[in-house]
Motif scaffolding. Structure first.
Motif, PDB file in Angstrom:
ATOM      1  N   ASP A  29       1.105  -1.750  -0.069  1.00  0.00           N
ATOM      2  CA  ASP A  29      -0.081  -0.488  -0.172  1.00  0.00           C
ATOM      3  C   ASP A  29       0.939   1.478   0.219  1.00  0.00           C
ATOM      4  O   ASP A  29       1.530   1.446   1.065  1.00  0.00           O
ATOM      5  N   PRO A  30       0.851   2.183  -1.279  1.00  0.00           N
ATOM      6  CA  PRO A  30       1.852   3.252  -0.602  1.00  0.00           C
ATOM      7  C   PRO A  30       1.365   4.298  -0.198  1.00  0.00           C
ATOM      8  O   PRO A  30       2.624   4.871   0.338  1.00  0.00           O
ATOM      9  N   GLU A  31       0.217   4.179  -0.008  1.00  0.00           N
ATOM     10  CA  GLU A  31       0.165   5.125   1.430  1.00  0.00           C
ATOM     11  C   GLU A  31       0.743   4.882   2.530  1.00  0.00           C
ATOM     12  O   GLU A  31       1.404   5.938   2.945  1.00  0.00           O
ATOM     13  N   LYS A  32       0.826   4.011   2.901  1.00  0.00           N
ATOM     14  CA  LYS A  32       0.834   3.608   4.041  1.00  0.00           C
ATOM     15  C   LYS A  32       1.757   3.662   3.986  1.00  0.00           C
ATOM     16  O   LYS A  32       3.045   3.229   4.897  1.00  0.00           O
ATOM     17  N   GLN A  33       2.655   3.177   3.287  1.00  0.00           N
ATOM     18  CA  GLN A  33       4.347   2.680   3.276  1.00  0.00           C
ATOM     19  C   GLN A  33       4.880   4.269   3.285  1.00  0.00           C
ATOM     20  O   GLN A  33       5.946   4.223   4.416  1.00  0.00           O
ATOM     21  N   ARG A  34       4.714   5.401   2.654  1.00  0.00           N
ATOM     22  CA  ARG A  34       4.886   6.933   2.724  1.00  0.00           C
ATOM     23  C   ARG A  34       5.072   7.159   4.726  1.00  0.00           C
ATOM     24  O   ARG A  34       5.513   7.694   4.683  1.00  0.00           O
ATOM     25  N   GLU A  35       3.561   6.322   4.482  1.00  0.00           N
ATOM     26  CA  GLU A  35       2.826   7.185   6.372  1.00  0.00           C
ATOM     27  C   GLU A  35       3.859   6.492   7.423  1.00  0.00           C
ATOM     28  O   GLU A  35       5.137   6.933   8.058  1.00  0.00           O
ATOM     29  N   ASP A  36       4.866   5.335   6.888  1.00  0.00           N
ATOM     30  CA  ASP A  36       4.764   4.120   7.698  1.00  0.00           C
ATOM     31  C   ASP A  36       7.071   4.640   7.562  1.00  0.00           C
ATOM     32  O   ASP A  36       7.609   5.055   8.128  1.00  0.00           O
ATOM     33  N   LEU A  37       7.488   5.061   6.287  1.00  0.00           N
ATOM     34  CA  LEU A  37       8.331   6.247   6.394  1.00  0.00           C
ATOM     35  C   LEU A  37       8.487   6.973   6.495  1.00  0.00           C
ATOM     36  O   LEU A  37      10.216   7.787   6.347  1.00  0.00           O
ATOM     37  N   LYS A  38       8.098   7.988   6.875  1.00  0.00           N
ATOM     38  CA  LYS A  38       7.913   8.827   7.391  1.00  0.00           C
ATOM     39  C   LYS A  38       9.094   9.455   7.826  1.00  0.00           C
ATOM     40  O   LYS A  38       9.661  10.490   7.569  1.00  0.00           O
ATOM     41  N   PRO A  39       9.739   8.652   9.015  1.00  0.00           N
ATOM     42  CA  PRO A  39      10.422   9.902   9.714  1.00  0.00           C
ATOM     43  C   PRO A  39      11.704   9.201   9.252  1.00  0.00           C
ATOM     44  O   PRO A  39      12.370  10.099  10.062  1.00  0.00           O
ATOM     45  N   PHE A  40      11.556   8.556   9.046  1.00  0.00           N
ATOM     46  CA  PHE A  40      13.347   8.050   8.084  1.00  0.00           C
ATOM     47  C   PHE A  40      12.934   8.964   6.740  1.00  0.00           C
ATOM     48  O   PHE A  40      14.533  10.318   6.580  1.00  0.00           O
ATOM     49  N   ASN A  41      12.125   9.244   5.975  1.00  0.00           N
ATOM     50  CA  ASN A  41      12.456  10.310   5.170  1.00  0.00           C
ATOM     51  C   ASN A  41      12.350  11.907   5.295  1.00  0.00           C
ATOM     52  O   ASN A  41      13.568  12.634   5.526  1.00  0.00           O
ATOM     53  N   GLU A  42      11.923  11.763   7.053  1.00  0.00           N
ATOM     54  CA  GLU A  42      12.198  12.960   7.885  1.00  0.00           C
ATOM     55  C   GLU A  42      13.599  12.966   8.169  1.00  0.00           C
ATOM     56  O   GLU A  42      14.561  14.335   8.255  1.00  0.00           O
ATOM     57  N   ALA A  43      14.518  12.009   8.564  1.00  0.00           N
ATOM     58  CA  ALA A  43      15.343  12.100   9.299  1.00  0.00           C
ATOM     59  C   ALA A  43      16.522  12.418   7.903  1.00  0.00           C
ATOM     60  O   ALA A  43      17.718  13.486   8.004  1.00  0.00           O
ATOM     61  N   LYS A  44      16.434  12.087   6.726  1.00  0.00           N
ATOM     62  CA  LYS A  44      16.729  11.941   5.670  1.00  0.00           C
ATOM     63  C   LYS A  44      17.009  13.484   5.154  1.00  0.00           C
ATOM     64  O   LYS A  44      18.080  13.854   4.299  1.00  0.00           O
ATOM     65  N   GLY A  45      15.553  14.051   4.985  1.00  0.00           N
ATOM     66  CA  GLY A  45      15.728  15.732   5.275  1.00  0.00           C
ATOM     67  C   GLY A  45      16.459  16.453   5.503  1.00  0.00           C
ATOM     68  O   GLY A  45      17.279  17.420   5.121  1.00  0.00           O
ATOM     69  N   GLU A  46      16.457  16.007   7.017  1.00  0.00           N
ATOM     70  CA  GLU A  46      17.176  16.870   7.815  1.00  0.00           C
ATOM     71  C   GLU A  46      18.536  16.784   7.443  1.00  0.00           C
ATOM     72  O   GLU A  46      19.496  17.852   7.331  1.00  0.00           O
ATOM     73  N   MET A  47      19.221  15.320   7.294  1.00  0.00           N
ATOM     74  CA  MET A  47      20.112  15.175   6.874  1.00  0.00           C
ATOM     75  C   MET A  47      21.588  16.073   5.552  1.00  0.00           C
ATOM     76  O   MET A  47      22.069  16.658   5.975  1.00  0.00           O
TER      77      MET A  47
END
Length: 153
Positions: free
Chosen positions: A86-104
């Motif tokens: 489920d792409p929507e749920k995948q985006r939600e599950d990986l959000k903390p990692f994507n935000e951390a990568k964005g901060e880096m």
């Protein structure tokens, strides 16, 4: 920044524990074989002794694999690890990692901006050149001799 849920953290640590238990079971086979090899006449299977069992190693190996899967689900969520498609749920599950990568990435960009700012300040420094009276070439203001003809400035 979004935090990882407590349930996912618990799942991650359960998977980690499964890997440790599986590794201990797997490695126990080597100790059992080593003790068998240390005195093979006492443990002779033809005289009633028993051979080391490899079952613990196989069970430990499968527990390590299952622990890795559980740990991956705990780290990335069910959709993020590919269990649920489920792409929507995948985006939600990986959000903390994507935000951390964005901060880096933002940290890297801010460092680049700081370096660019420093080089711009150095580039804005006024450059003064002195013209040689003999040959007319331009020299740095602190030069004592001309770089064109070699005569004293």
């Amino acid at each position: 920044m979004e935090k990882i849920s407590k349930e996912r953290k618990i799942t991650y640590y359960i998977g980690l524990g499964m890997i440790v238990i599986g590794f201990l079971l797997f490695i126990s086979v080597f100790f059992e074989v080593a003790s068998f090899m240390s005195d093979p006449f006492v443990n002779d299977p033809f005289s009633g002794g028993k051979l080391p069992s490899m079952l613990n190693g196989v069970i430990g190996f499968f527990i390590m694999i299952a622990g890795g899967i559980v740990m991956n689900i705990g780290a990335k969520g069910a959709a993020g690890s590919g269990i649920i498609l489920d792409p929507e749920k995948q985006r939600e599950d990986l959000k903390p990692f994507n935000e951390a990568k964005g901060e880096m990435i933002n940290d890297v960009i801010s460092n680049i901006d700081a370096v660019n700012h420093l080089t711009k300040n150095q580039e804005q420094k006024e450059i003064i050149k002195i013209k040689c009276r003999n040959c007319g070439s331009l020299n740095d203001e602190d030069a004592k001799f001309c770089k064109g003809c070699g005569k004293e400035i």
